[in-house]
Scaffold this active site. Structure first.
Site, PDB file in Angstrom:
ATOM      1  CE  LYS A 173      13.867   0.078   8.747  1.00  0.00           C
ATOM      2  NZ  LYS A 173      12.858   0.316   9.804  1.00  0.00           N
ATOM      3  CE1 TYR A 207       2.332  -2.185   5.695  1.00  0.00           C
ATOM      4  CE2 TYR A 207       4.046  -1.493   7.217  1.00  0.00           C
ATOM      5  CZ  TYR A 207       3.580  -1.659   5.926  1.00  0.00           C
ATOM      6  OH  TYR A 207       4.367  -1.303   4.859  1.00  0.00           O
TER       7      TYR A 207
END
Length: 292
Positions: free
Chosen positions: A73, A236
């Site tokens: 990122k 998740y």
């Protein structure tokens, strides 16, 4: 999926490592199909070393763009042509849009985090947050939360190369928002416990709890939590992380994984690529049905 792919199909990617656990291809491809859009979304295992050639491929293959996740990122920024103002402020990118060979970087993680809490009827504006991590997601969450009206943020980070980025985040928040941010060493467990105890929400934005660290958590004692607070893990996969199990043992009412955040940040990216609103409720039912 097969019926939709033809010679005019537009490709969108997801570049990260590891990435095979991601629900993003399921989310986006089902959204494309629902709206009858001729796009395909594929995941690619890309680490820092392979990133420059992968970004070149976006231009070469005339891809519409790509999502970017850990560990890329921040490393991706010098490889792009432009940055959206929010991405420039955050210093991280999770979405690339290709406009005729011009690659623009955006960040949708922070808005996805805040929107996922709003979806649950929870308002952290005016409250205190303790946040673990200062990578791409952690940076976006911290700065967007501060801009949105969170009163105080205690950022915990390891004293490793990302410490300087954590310091940058604190400086930006204190200089450009009304939020008060402080930086703490995550190695100081007493300080960590005390800051969580005085917070309305604890958020872990690190990769701890995700493969291959699925048996680990930064908080191992349920007594660190109160039933009336929020515990949010951006991981998740697995759906229930070790952190979440600890919070549940403490009787915490509002315990979340990162699936809602993933959905909402994905909806923001979807609109950037297609100009269309993602059918969020349809995709929410599709993704969350696996929890039932």
């Amino acid at each position: 999926m097969i019926e939709r792919i033809d010679g005019h199909t537009i490709l969108i990617g997801l570049m990260a490592y590891p990435i095979r656990h991601s629900m993003s291809p399921t989310m986006h491809n089902n959204a494309f199909a629902k709206l009858g859009l001729n796009y395909a979304y594929l995941a690619f295992d890309v680490d820092n070393d392979r990133l420059p050639k992968a970004i070149d491929a976006i231009r070469t293959l005339d891809m519409r763009g790509s999502n970017i996740s850990m560990p890329n990122k921040q490393k991706v920024i010098p490889l792009l042509d432009k940055l959206d103002p929010a991405a420039k402020m955050v210093g991280a990118v999770n979405t690339i849009v290709n406009d005729n060979g011009i690659l623009t970087g955006y960040t949708t993680d922070g808005t996805g985090f805040m929107k996922s809490l709003d979806d649950e009827g929870l308002n952290i504006r005016g409250e205190k947050m303790t946040l673990a991590g200062a990578g791409g997601a952690g940076t976006a969450i911290a700065i967007q939360a501060a801009l949105a009206g969170v009163k105080e943020i205690s950022i915990f980070n390891a004293k490793d190369p990302s410490w300087e980025n954590a310091k940058r985040n604190v400086d930006i928040i204190n200089e450009k928002t009304d939020c008060h941010a402080t930086l703490h060493a995550i190695e100081d467990k007493t300080d960590f416990k005390n800051e969580i105890a005085s917070s309305y929400i604890y958020c872990d934005s690190t990769g701890v709890g995700m493969k291959p660290l699925e048996d680990m958590t930064l908080v191992e004692d349920p007594n660190w939590f109160r039933p009336d607070m929020i515990v949010f893990d951006t991981v998740y996969a697995p759906r229930t992380t070790k952190l979440m199990k600890i919070a549940q043992q403490a009787g915490v009412k509002h315990v979340f994984n990162g699936l809602g955040m993933m959905l909402e940040q994905g909806a923001e990216a979807f609109k950037l690529w297609t100009g269309k609103e993602m059918p969020v409720e349809y995709i929410r039912e599709l993704l969350f049905s696996e929890d039932k």
